[in-house]
Design a protein around this motif. Structure first.
Motif, mmCIF file in Angstrom:
data_model
loop_
_atom_site.group_PDB
_atom_site.id
_atom_site.type_symbol
_atom_site.label_atom_id
_atom_site.label_comp_id
_atom_site.label_asym_id
_atom_site.label_seq_id
_atom_site.Cartn_x
_atom_site.Cartn_y
_atom_site.Cartn_z
ATOM 1 N N ASP A 1 32.495 -21.501 17.666
ATOM 2 C CA ASP A 1 31.639 -22.662 17.474
ATOM 3 C C ASP A 1 30.179 -22.274 17.650
ATOM 4 O OD1 ASP A 1 33.630 -24.676 16.989
ATOM 5 O OD2 ASP A 1 34.167 -24.530 19.105
ATOM 6 N N ASP A 2 29.500 -22.044 16.540
ATOM 7 C CA ASP A 2 28.056 -21.807 16.569
ATOM 8 C C ASP A 2 27.394 -23.184 16.468
ATOM 9 O OD1 ASP A 2 25.555 -20.743 16.540
ATOM 10 O OD2 ASP A 2 25.783 -19.602 14.690
ATOM 11 N N ARG A 3 27.519 -23.933 17.559
ATOM 12 C CA ARG A 3 27.160 -25.351 17.543
ATOM 13 C C ARG A 3 25.740 -25.608 17.089
ATOM 14 N NH1 ARG A 3 26.890 -26.002 22.442
ATOM 15 N NH2 ARG A 3 24.767 -26.710 22.836
ATOM 16 N N LEU A 4 24.790 -24.806 17.572
ATOM 17 C CA LEU A 4 23.389 -25.091 17.279
ATOM 18 C C LEU A 4 23.027 -24.851 15.823
ATOM 19 C CD1 LEU A 4 21.701 -23.675 20.505
ATOM 20 C CD2 LEU A 4 22.391 -26.016 19.999
ATOM 21 N N ARG A 5 23.887 -24.136 15.097
ATOM 22 C CA ARG A 5 23.678 -23.979 13.654
ATOM 23 C C ARG A 5 24.666 -24.819 12.848
ATOM 24 N NH1 ARG A 5 23.396 -18.104 14.976
ATOM 25 N NH2 ARG A 5 21.201 -17.611 15.371
ATOM 26 N N LYS B 1 28.241 -28.336 9.149
ATOM 27 C CA LYS B 1 27.459 -29.561 9.073
ATOM 28 C C LYS B 1 26.221 -29.350 9.924
ATOM 29 C CE LYS B 1 27.493 -34.563 9.888
ATOM 30 N NZ LYS B 1 28.264 -35.712 10.428
ATOM 31 N N GLN B 2 25.050 -29.549 9.334
ATOM 32 C CA GLN B 2 23.803 -29.286 10.046
ATOM 33 C C GLN B 2 23.779 -29.992 11.387
ATOM 34 O OE1 GLN B 2 20.271 -30.377 7.898
ATOM 35 N NE2 GLN B 2 18.888 -29.603 9.458
ATOM 36 N N TYR B 3 23.429 -29.248 12.432
ATOM 37 C CA TYR B 3 23.372 -29.792 13.781
ATOM 38 C C TYR B 3 22.003 -30.427 13.996
ATOM 39 C CZ TYR B 3 24.137 -29.964 18.872
ATOM 40 O OH TYR B 3 24.308 -30.366 20.187
ATOM 41 N N THR B 4 21.986 -31.686 14.337
ATOM 42 C CA THR B 4 20.721 -32.407 14.475
ATOM 43 C C THR B 4 20.432 -32.830 15.912
ATOM 44 O OG1 THR B 4 21.816 -34.496 13.909
ATOM 45 C CG2 THR B 4 20.816 -33.254 12.106
ATOM 46 N N MET B 5 21.361 -32.556 16.819
ATOM 47 C CA MET B 5 21.137 -32.896 18.216
ATOM 48 C C MET B 5 20.217 -31.856 18.863
ATOM 49 S SD MET B 5 22.760 -35.699 18.801
ATOM 50 C CE MET B 5 23.037 -35.777 20.573
ATOM 51 N N PRO B 6 19.591 -32.196 19.982
ATOM 52 C CA PRO B 6 18.726 -31.225 20.664
ATOM 53 C C PRO B 6 19.542 -30.097 21.288
ATOM 54 C CG PRO B 6 18.305 -33.490 21.393
ATOM 55 C CD PRO B 6 19.572 -33.519 20.623
ATOM 56 N N ASN C 1 9.865 -17.407 12.713
ATOM 57 C CA ASN C 1 11.257 -16.963 12.680
ATOM 58 C C ASN C 1 11.852 -17.355 11.339
ATOM 59 O OD1 ASN C 1 13.327 -15.705 14.456
ATOM 60 N ND2 ASN C 1 14.469 -17.544 13.961
ATOM 61 N N PRO C 2 12.656 -16.505 10.722
ATOM 62 C CA PRO C 2 13.219 -16.868 9.415
ATOM 63 C C PRO C 2 14.108 -18.102 9.446
ATOM 64 C CG PRO C 2 13.355 -14.500 9.765
ATOM 65 C CD PRO C 2 12.935 -15.093 11.070
ATOM 66 N N LEU C 3 14.896 -18.268 10.512
ATOM 67 C CA LEU C 3 15.759 -19.433 10.648
ATOM 68 C C LEU C 3 15.076 -20.465 11.530
ATOM 69 C CD1 LEU C 3 17.748 -16.771 10.538
ATOM 70 C CD2 LEU C 3 19.514 -18.471 11.001
ATOM 71 N N LYS C 4 15.291 -21.721 11.223
ATOM 72 C CA LYS C 4 14.847 -22.784 12.123
ATOM 73 C C LYS C 4 15.928 -22.980 13.177
ATOM 74 C CE LYS C 4 11.287 -25.569 10.020
ATOM 75 N NZ LYS C 4 10.825 -26.945 9.721
ATOM 76 N N GLU C 5 15.682 -22.441 14.355
ATOM 77 C CA GLU C 5 16.656 -22.505 15.431
ATOM 78 C C GLU C 5 16.400 -23.738 16.288
ATOM 79 O OE1 GLU C 5 19.059 -20.632 15.158
ATOM 80 O OE2 GLU C 5 18.569 -18.517 14.816
ATOM 81 N N ARG C 6 17.495 -24.422 16.660
ATOM 82 C CA ARG C 6 17.363 -25.688 17.387
ATOM 83 C C ARG C 6 16.663 -25.504 18.731
ATOM 84 N NH1 ARG C 6 16.629 -29.853 15.261
ATOM 85 N NH2 ARG C 6 17.504 -31.105 16.949
ATOM 86 N N GLY C 7 16.849 -24.338 19.360
ATOM 87 C CA GLY C 7 16.213 -24.130 20.653
ATOM 88 C C GLY C 7 14.703 -24.207 20.597
ATOM 89 N N TRP C 8 14.128 -23.844 19.448
ATOM 90 C CA TRP C 8 12.673 -23.918 19.299
ATOM 91 C C TRP C 8 12.219 -25.279 18.777
ATOM 92 C CZ3 TRP C 8 9.689 -20.974 21.847
ATOM 93 C CH2 TRP C 8 10.006 -19.633 22.078
ATOM 94 N N GLN C 9 13.174 -26.150 18.478
ATOM 95 C CA GLN C 9 12.793 -27.446 17.929
ATOM 96 C C GLN C 9 12.826 -28.552 18.981
ATOM 97 O OE1 GLN C 9 15.641 -26.890 14.468
ATOM 98 N NE2 GLN C 9 13.904 -27.718 13.348
ATOM 99 N N GLU C 10 13.988 -28.789 19.564
ATOM 100 C CA GLU C 10 14.104 -29.897 20.519
ATOM 101 C C GLU C 10 14.991 -29.492 21.692
ATOM 102 O OE1 GLU C 10 13.733 -33.976 17.978
ATOM 103 O OE2 GLU C 10 15.708 -33.018 17.992
ATOM 104 N N PHE C 11 14.682 -30.060 22.856
ATOM 105 C CA PHE C 11 15.420 -29.743 24.076
ATOM 106 C C PHE C 11 15.559 -30.987 24.930
ATOM 107 C CE2 PHE C 11 15.039 -28.076 28.606
ATOM 108 C CZ PHE C 11 16.363 -27.680 28.705
ATOM 109 N N VAL C 12 16.792 -31.248 25.366
ATOM 110 C CA VAL C 12 17.064 -32.269 26.371
ATOM 111 C C VAL C 12 17.552 -31.542 27.617
ATOM 112 C CG1 VAL C 12 18.637 -34.112 27.063
ATOM 113 C CG2 VAL C 12 17.491 -34.217 24.851
ATOM 114 N N ASN C 13 16.865 -31.734 28.708
ATOM 115 C CA ASN C 13 17.153 -31.023 29.946
ATOM 116 C C ASN C 13 18.341 -31.667 30.659
ATOM 117 O OD1 ASN C 13 17.100 -29.767 32.473
ATOM 118 N ND2 ASN C 13 14.872 -29.594 32.467
ATOM 119 N N PRO C 14 19.469 -30.947 30.772
ATOM 120 C CA PRO C 14 20.636 -31.533 31.437
ATOM 121 C C PRO C 14 20.406 -31.874 32.898
ATOM 122 C CG PRO C 14 21.260 -29.604 30.142
ATOM 123 C CD PRO C 14 19.761 -29.619 30.210
ATOM 124 N N GLN C 15 19.318 -31.366 33.491
ATOM 125 C CA GLN C 15 19.051 -31.637 34.896
ATOM 126 C C GLN C 15 18.043 -32.774 35.099
ATOM 127 O OE1 GLN C 15 19.166 -28.153 37.516
ATOM 128 N NE2 GLN C 15 19.159 -26.902 35.660
#
Length: 760
Positions: A665-669, A8-13, A245-259
């Motif tokens: 668990d490849d969560r980001l994908r 299921k497509q991961y949509t969270m940051p 990049n061929p894949l749209k990777e979540r790390g390059w899209q959105e980020f929420v800083n846990p700190q």
């Protein structure tokens, strides 16, 4: 064990609550809850221990928690309370364990005793350290030096690595392949030819001064998550980040800083990439040449209007060589071929070029998406060309930034782990230690594999890693590996390389970096080099997993003492008693980069090695930065003309570091429960006659008389360019021919493997 895949497509940051949940689950699973306070107090901080995961830079002013999700997993994996004891080996035959997945093997926990394989029972049996070293030393004395390989993964410290390379050369060869051969050897070949240094030119503070970032073939969310802190700060200055990049990777899209408590409370993400272009696998040179064509056009137009051009003409004239030939090649390159190979539109390439043209200080980031192709060297050098056109090397906020993998893979090369004699001060070593070092180049990873296949390699010493699982052509290599006379595996956990046995096979368990390394002079310090060439000290903080474990320096020294004739100038025992003496020896061999080594251990942010290109000093054959001409727009082995041949990208999951699999668990994908999957566009799947969520067979599309095929991959419809597919490493290594590697560097071409896919 693996189950049927769930997707299921991961949509969270990236980061955020998803990251914290994953870290919490892993610490519970590894029964390492007592180690969590140290993540905040000691992890990647002065006076603490350096992460054993990625090699990203450590800031001088660290965050409250200077760790990422994968760094935390690596630490819990190291400090697990689970143990793989002699009793475990007594219960299981090697043939049985060969059927276990990678995850299950390592999840048994830390190795506790030296073990020797017993072929009569097909089991490992415990031996004493004394027995192991005596037998290994005696056997090494019986081989021709050229038939023995000394492999190093990228995890060992500078001290261990220096001792290890000296062991190999005193033994009589330069057979020192390392994990860099499989990933960034391309960088080590390409950059010296272009700018006279084998490493990147930026330092961490350059991110504070850049006004544009380009990224090619790198997945920041999985491979270097702590870089996201700098990228987030860059975006908060409204600096554009252009990603290819061929894949749209979540790390390059959105980020929420846990700190950042406020951001965690709102879950309002920072957008990272301002422009994201899904280039076809192997199409990066075409993109960069297209950008260069636009730059030349706009420069011409500006000059025609009597305005300053957008190229840095002063820099080009004063600091570069070969510009005219490169200009002629770019201007003559056909747009139709650029668009066909890149898979992008002219408008997309123009928009990227326009962003680049407006910036004054640009950092170019790249990873193995550039290096692991047939023309990987050309990939990297064309990116350098793009930077040189506008003077983006050797000034604040600008430069090239290869993102390295293992935490000391770059540092090992710095202190002599190299098969190339031109990179090692052999004359200095000869004088320092009173011996004549071998002068012939040794074997790199591919050449070592070829030697094992041909039977010319008889023994293999492995300082960490999971070599058999990491290399291409793995089915053939496993068969041939069993013909070796000796395999010595220095390791912390059980992996497949230990189970593919030679005539004599030893597993020698060792400490991890975060454990206290107590020697005669007290607790020891080790050091490593990050991706930006900064050197950091590391002090273990935790009780060793077992009282009988030896440190890596001790193991290397004992092998040396048992295999080599005594040399009064090589004080193995003194070095093990006090690692500061090893650092003195490193400084004596490499006086410029390691000046006052022991006195600079605790500089916040580490101390940087000198990199001449940072100051526009070019140690090249021309004395200038060189424009290099790419041999092709298509970096792949796969011919673009055959629509039935796809280009397979092998990649890591979010739950993985190199060959170490932390879970399924490849969560980001959005991929869960299984690693036997292949991602491709729905259009390609339909065109190839594969049912939705169906199973597929993947066959390598080469004509060398060898059938390389794997089946039962579940197909996932994924946002990928037509003709590009992706599946996991190392599972797909059997599909990669040993001879498909980057020209010049011999890095396996694992990012565009030509394959045919059909219903299973």
């Amino acid at each position: 064990m693996e189950q049927k895949v769930k997707y299921k497509q991961y949509t969270m940051p990236t980061g955020g609550w998803g990251s914290l949940k994953s870290v919490f689950a892993d610490v519970i699973q590894q029964r390492a809850i007592k180690t969590t306070p140290g993540l905040l107090k000691d992890h990647n901080k002065v006076g603490g221990y350096m992460c054993t995961s990625c090699a990203w830079a450590k800031p001088g002013k660290p965050h409250l928690g200077e760790f990422c999700e994968n760094g935390a997993k690596a630490t819990f994996w190291d400090l697990t309370s689970k143990r793989t004891t002699p009793e475990f080996f007594a219960r299981h035959t090697v043939n049985e364990l060969l059927k276990w997945p990678d995850y299950d093997l390592e999840n048994e926990g830390r190795l506790t005793h030296p073990m020797r394989y017993d072929a009569t029972t097909d089991k490992y049996v415990s031996v004493s350290w004394r027995e192991a070293f005596a037998d290994i030393g005696q056997k090494l004395k019986g081989f021709e030096p050229s038939s023995v390989v000394f492999y190093a993964s990228g995890r060992a410290s500078l001290e261990t690595s220096y001792m290890y390379q000296l062991l190999a050369r005193l033994y009589g060869n330069n057979n020192l392949p390392d994990s860099s051969n499989m990933c960034h050897e391309t960088t080590s070949v390409a950059l010296p030819q272009s700018i006279g240094t084998p490493v990147g030119t930026i330092l961490l503070h350059d991110y504070e001064h850049t006004d544009c970032i380009l990224s090619f073939g790198q997945n920041v969310g999985t491979n270097s998550p702590r870089l996201l802190h700098s990228l987030q700060e860059v975006r908060e200055r409204d600096v554009p980040i252009v990603v290819f990049n061929p894949l749209k990777e979540r790390g390059w899209q959105e980020f929420v800083n846990p700190q950042r408590p406020g951001q965690m409370a709102t879950n309002k993400a920072t957008q990272i990439a301002t422009q994201y272009y899904q280039v076809s696998a192997g199409g990066d040179i075409a993109v960069m040449m297209g950008m260069a064509k636009f730059l030349f056009t706009w420069h011409d137009e500006a000059k025609a209007r009597g305005e300053p051009g957008i190229l840095d003409e002063d820099f080009i004239q004063q600091h570069t060589h070969g510009f005219e030939a490169f200009e002629a090649q770019v201007r003559s390159t056909d747009w139709a071929e650029i668009l066909q190979v890149s898979g992008l539109s002219s408008a997309s390439i123009e928009a990227a070029a326009r962003t680049y043209s407006k910036a004054k200080a640009v950092i170019a980031i790249y990873g193995m998406g550039l290096t692991q192709h047939r023309y990987g060297v050309d990939n990297v050098q064309t990116l350098i060309n793009l930077l040189l056109m506008r003077g983006n090397i050797g000034k604040p906020g600008a430069g090239i930034c290869p993102v390295r993998g293992h935490s000391n893979v770059q540092g090992q090369r710095t202190v002599g782990i190299s098969e190339k004699t031109e990179l090692v001060p052999l004359d200095h070593l000869a004088e320092q230690y009173g011996f004549e070092p071998p002068r012939e180049d040794g074997l790199n990873t591919i050449e070592a594999c070829e030697g094992i296949v041909k039977g010319t390699v008889k023994a293999f010493i492995s300082l960490g890693g999971n070599f058999v699982r990491a290399i291409p052509e793995s089915e053939l290599m496993e068969r041939k590996w069993r013909d070796l006379d000796l395999s010595v595996q220095i390791a912390t956990k059980l992996n497949r390389s230990h189970l593919v046995t030679a005539a004599t096979t030893y597993i020698l368990p060792t400490l991890v970096r975060s454990e206290i390394d107590e020697q005669l002079s007290g607790p020891q310090i080790v050091t490593m080099e990050d991706s930006t060439t900064c050197i950091h000290a590391s002090r273990g903080k935790y009780k060793p997993a077992h009282e009988g474990l030896l440190s890596e320096p001790r193991i290397v020294a004992e092998i040396a003492k048992h295999a080599l004739e005594p040399n009064p100038k090589v004080p193995w025992e003194d070095w093990v008693n006090n690692y500061a003496l090893v650092r003195d020896a490193i400084e004596a061999t490499y006086p410029e980069p390691f000046r006052d080594f022991n006195g600079r251990l605790d500089i916040p942010g580490g101390f940087p090695r000198p990199v001449p290109a940072r100051h526009r000093e070019w140690h090249t054959d021309t004395g200038k930065a060189n424009f290099k001409l790419p041999k092709s727009l298509n970096a792949s082995f796969a011919a673009a003309e055959d629509s039935d041949v796809l280009r397979l990208i092998t990649l890591r999951s979010n739950d993985q570091f190199n060959t170490t699999v932390y879970g399924y668990d490849d969560r980001l994908r959005g991929i869960h429960k299984s690693r036997m999957i292949v991602m491709m566009s729905a259009d390609d799947r339909i065109r190839l006659g594969i049912a939705k969520d169906g199973l597929a067979r993947i066959t390598t599309a080469v004509d060398d008389g060898i059938l390389r095929t794997m089946t039962n991959f579940q197909v996932i419809d994924y946002d990928l360019p037509s003709g590009t597919c992706a599946a996991y490493y190392p599972e797909c290594n059997p599909l990669i021919p040993l001879w498909q590697y980057a020209e010049e560097s011999k890095t396996p071409a694992a990012k565009s493997v030509p394959v045919r896919i059909e219903p299973a």
